[in-house]
Design a protein around this motif. Structure first.
Motif, PDB file in Angstrom:
ATOM      1  N   VAL A  34      27.467  15.275 -12.716  1.00 32.92           N
ATOM      2  CA  VAL A  34      27.791  15.641 -11.339  1.00 32.92           C
ATOM      3  C   VAL A  34      27.494  14.467 -10.412  1.00 32.92           C
ATOM      4  O   VAL A  34      28.317  14.106  -9.556  1.00 32.92           O
ATOM      5  CB  VAL A  34      27.024  16.912 -10.904  1.00 32.92           C
ATOM      6  CG1 VAL A  34      27.160  17.147  -9.407  1.00 32.92           C
ATOM      7  CG2 VAL A  34      27.500  18.123 -11.693  1.00 32.92           C
ATOM      8  N   GLU A  35      26.336  13.854 -10.566  1.00 27.90           N
ATOM      9  CA  GLU A  35      25.958  12.722  -9.721  1.00 27.90           C
ATOM     10  C   GLU A  35      26.914  11.548  -9.893  1.00 27.90           C
ATOM     11  O   GLU A  35      27.268  10.875  -8.914  1.00 27.90           O
ATOM     12  CB  GLU A  35      24.518  12.293 -10.016  1.00 27.90           C
ATOM     13  CG  GLU A  35      23.469  13.306  -9.591  1.00 27.90           C
ATOM     14  CD  GLU A  35      23.462  13.574  -8.090  1.00 27.90           C
ATOM     15  OE1 GLU A  35      23.695  12.633  -7.301  1.00 27.90           O
ATOM     16  OE2 GLU A  35      23.236  14.736  -7.709  1.00 27.90           O
ATOM     17  N   PHE A  37      30.054  11.710 -10.681  1.00 21.93           N
ATOM     18  CA  PHE A  37      31.277  12.077  -9.967  1.00 21.93           C
ATOM     19  C   PHE A  37      31.104  11.911  -8.462  1.00 21.93           C
ATOM     20  O   PHE A  37      31.967  11.339  -7.791  1.00 21.93           O
ATOM     21  CB  PHE A  37      31.656  13.525 -10.309  1.00 21.93           C
ATOM     22  CG  PHE A  37      32.757  14.081  -9.458  1.00 21.93           C
ATOM     23  CD1 PHE A  37      34.081  13.771  -9.709  1.00 21.93           C
ATOM     24  CD2 PHE A  37      32.472  14.934  -8.400  1.00 21.93           C
ATOM     25  CE1 PHE A  37      35.100  14.293  -8.922  1.00 21.93           C
ATOM     26  CE2 PHE A  37      33.474  15.457  -7.613  1.00 21.93           C
ATOM     27  CZ  PHE A  37      34.794  15.137  -7.874  1.00 21.93           C
ATOM     28  N   LEU A  38      29.981  12.396  -7.948  1.00 20.88           N
ATOM     29  CA  LEU A  38      29.742  12.315  -6.500  1.00 20.88           C
ATOM     30  C   LEU A  38      29.657  10.874  -6.018  1.00 20.88           C
ATOM     31  O   LEU A  38      29.966  10.587  -4.861  1.00 20.88           O
ATOM     32  CB  LEU A  38      28.475  13.084  -6.128  1.00 20.88           C
ATOM     33  CG  LEU A  38      28.554  14.615  -6.321  1.00 20.88           C
ATOM     34  CD1 LEU A  38      27.209  15.257  -6.042  1.00 20.88           C
ATOM     35  CD2 LEU A  38      29.648  15.221  -5.454  1.00 20.88           C
ATOM     36  N   GLY A  39      29.267   9.983  -6.904  1.00 19.25           N
ATOM     37  CA  GLY A  39      29.160   8.576  -6.544  1.00 19.25           C
ATOM     38  C   GLY A  39      30.455   7.796  -6.718  1.00 19.25           C
ATOM     39  O   GLY A  39      30.510   6.609  -6.415  1.00 19.25           O
ATOM     40  N   ASP A  41      34.041   7.468  -5.410  1.00 15.94           N
ATOM     41  CA  ASP A  41      34.967   7.868  -4.347  1.00 15.94           C
ATOM     42  C   ASP A  41      36.364   8.170  -4.870  1.00 15.94           C
ATOM     43  O   ASP A  41      37.004   9.135  -4.443  1.00 15.94           O
ATOM     44  CB  ASP A  41      35.040   6.797  -3.262  1.00 15.94           C
ATOM     45  CG  ASP A  41      33.756   6.680  -2.460  1.00 15.94           C
ATOM     46  OD1 ASP A  41      32.948   7.631  -2.476  1.00 15.94           O
ATOM     47  OD2 ASP A  41      33.555   5.630  -1.823  1.00 15.94           O
ATOM     48  N   ARG A  44      36.458  11.529  -6.643  1.00 15.28           N
ATOM     49  CA  ARG A  44      36.321  12.622  -5.663  1.00 15.28           C
ATOM     50  C   ARG A  44      37.616  12.835  -4.893  1.00 15.28           C
ATOM     51  O   ARG A  44      38.045  13.968  -4.684  1.00 15.28           O
ATOM     52  CB  ARG A  44      35.170  12.344  -4.696  1.00 15.28           C
ATOM     53  CG  ARG A  44      33.817  12.659  -5.275  1.00 15.28           C
ATOM     54  CD  ARG A  44      32.687  12.730  -4.257  1.00 15.28           C
ATOM     55  NE  ARG A  44      32.974  12.311  -2.906  1.00 15.28           N
ATOM     56  CZ  ARG A  44      32.706  11.097  -2.402  1.00 15.28           C
ATOM     57  NH1 ARG A  44      32.142  10.173  -3.156  1.00 15.28           N
ATOM     58  NH2 ARG A  44      32.984  10.807  -1.150  1.00 15.28           N
ATOM     59  N   GLN A  48      39.885  16.137  -4.932  1.00 11.90           N
ATOM     60  CA  GLN A  48      40.170  16.818  -3.667  1.00 11.90           C
ATOM     61  C   GLN A  48      41.679  16.970  -3.473  1.00 11.90           C
ATOM     62  O   GLN A  48      42.152  18.034  -3.058  1.00 11.90           O
ATOM     63  CB  GLN A  48      39.568  16.038  -2.501  1.00 11.90           C
ATOM     64  CG  GLN A  48      39.777  16.701  -1.161  1.00 11.90           C
ATOM     65  CD  GLN A  48      39.122  15.914  -0.023  1.00 11.90           C
ATOM     66  OE1 GLN A  48      38.471  14.885  -0.236  1.00 11.90           O
ATOM     67  NE2 GLN A  48      39.293  16.397   1.184  1.00 11.90           N
ATOM     68  N   PHE A  91      32.781  15.998 -14.725  1.00 14.09           N
ATOM     69  CA  PHE A  91      32.315  16.785 -13.586  1.00 14.09           C
ATOM     70  C   PHE A  91      32.772  18.231 -13.697  1.00 14.09           C
ATOM     71  O   PHE A  91      31.982  19.161 -13.507  1.00 14.09           O
ATOM     72  CB  PHE A  91      32.814  16.183 -12.267  1.00 14.09           C
ATOM     73  CG  PHE A  91      32.680  17.119 -11.102  1.00 14.09           C
ATOM     74  CD1 PHE A  91      31.430  17.393 -10.560  1.00 14.09           C
ATOM     75  CD2 PHE A  91      33.788  17.755 -10.567  1.00 14.09           C
ATOM     76  CE1 PHE A  91      31.298  18.278  -9.487  1.00 14.09           C
ATOM     77  CE2 PHE A  91      33.662  18.623  -9.497  1.00 14.09           C
ATOM     78  CZ  PHE A  91      32.419  18.888  -8.954  1.00 14.09           C
ATOM     79  N   GLN A  95      30.309  21.301 -13.983  1.00 20.34           N
ATOM     80  CA  GLN A  95      30.365  22.354 -12.962  1.00 20.34           C
ATOM     81  C   GLN A  95      30.515  23.723 -13.623  1.00 20.34           C
ATOM     82  O   GLN A  95      29.813  24.677 -13.282  1.00 20.34           O
ATOM     83  CB  GLN A  95      31.533  22.070 -12.017  1.00 20.34           C
ATOM     84  CG  GLN A  95      31.662  23.034 -10.868  1.00 20.34           C
ATOM     85  CD  GLN A  95      32.857  22.697  -9.999  1.00 20.34           C
ATOM     86  OE1 GLN A  95      33.938  22.382 -10.499  1.00 20.34           O
ATOM     87  NE2 GLN A  95      32.668  22.761  -8.692  1.00 20.34           N
TER      88      GLN A  95
END
Length: 142
Positions: A34-35, A37-39, A41, A44, A48, A91, A95
Motif C-alpha cells: 500500500v505504501e 502504491f501511495l508513493g 504518483d 495512483r 484514479q 496495491f 487492499q
C-alpha cells in the motif's frame, strides 16, 4: 468500570490483537505494498483514472444509457493496463486482503456480542458476517 475503559481487560486484549496484527509478516508485506502504491504518483493517477472512468460508465449504464463498444474497449484497455502495473496490482491485492481481514475480525466480534459467546465456525457461516449479523436489522442499511 466500563467495559470500554482504557484499562479494561477487553481493551487490553484488543490492543494485544492490534499488536499481533501490526507485527504479522503478511500484514507488514501488505502494508508495504500500500505504501509503495501511495508513493508512486503515476500508479495512483492511473488507478484514479480507471476508477473514475468505471464510475462514469456505471452511472451511464444505471441511467439506462447504452454504452458504446468503443468506450467499453477503451475502459477495458485502461483496466488491463492498470492490472499490468505491478505496483497498482499489488496495491489492489493488498487492499482486498486487508479489507478481508477487517471483515473477518468484525464477524468474530459481532457474533460474540450478538450471541454472548465465542463464535463457532457454524455461527460465522450462519450469521453471514455483515453488520446486521445476517438478520436484516442493526440500522446499517441492510
Amino acid at each position: 468500570m466500563s467495559i470500554v475503559a482504557e484499562d479494561s481487560q477487553v481493551i487490553s486484549k484488543t490492543k494485544e490483537l492490534c499488536a499481533q496484527i501490526v507485527s504479522d509478516p503478511t500484514f507488514l508485506k501488505l502494508q508495504a505494498q500500500v505504501e509503495r502504491f501511495l508513493g508512486d504518483d503515476a500508479a495512483r493517477l492511473q488507478y484514479q483514472s480507471v476508477h473514475e472512468r468505471g464510475e462514469e460508465l456505471h452511472h451511464k449504464q444505471h441511467a439506462g444509457i447504452e454504452l458504446g463498444a468503443v468506450e467499453i474497449r477503451e475502459f477495458e484497455a485502461a483496466r488491463d493496463a492498470l492490472f499490468a502495473n505491478e505496483i497498482a496490482r499489488d496495491f489492489l491485492t493488498a487492499q482486498r486482503e486487508l479489507e478481508g481481514l477487517q471483515k473477518e475480525i468484525g464477524k468474530y466480534v459481532s457474533s460474540t456480542i450478538e450471541n454472548g459467546r465465542v463464535p463457532t465456525a457454524d455461527d460465522l457461516v450462519e450469521s453471514g458476517g455483515g453488520c446486521c449479523g445476517g438478520h436484516g436489522g442493526g440500522g446499517c442499511g441492510c
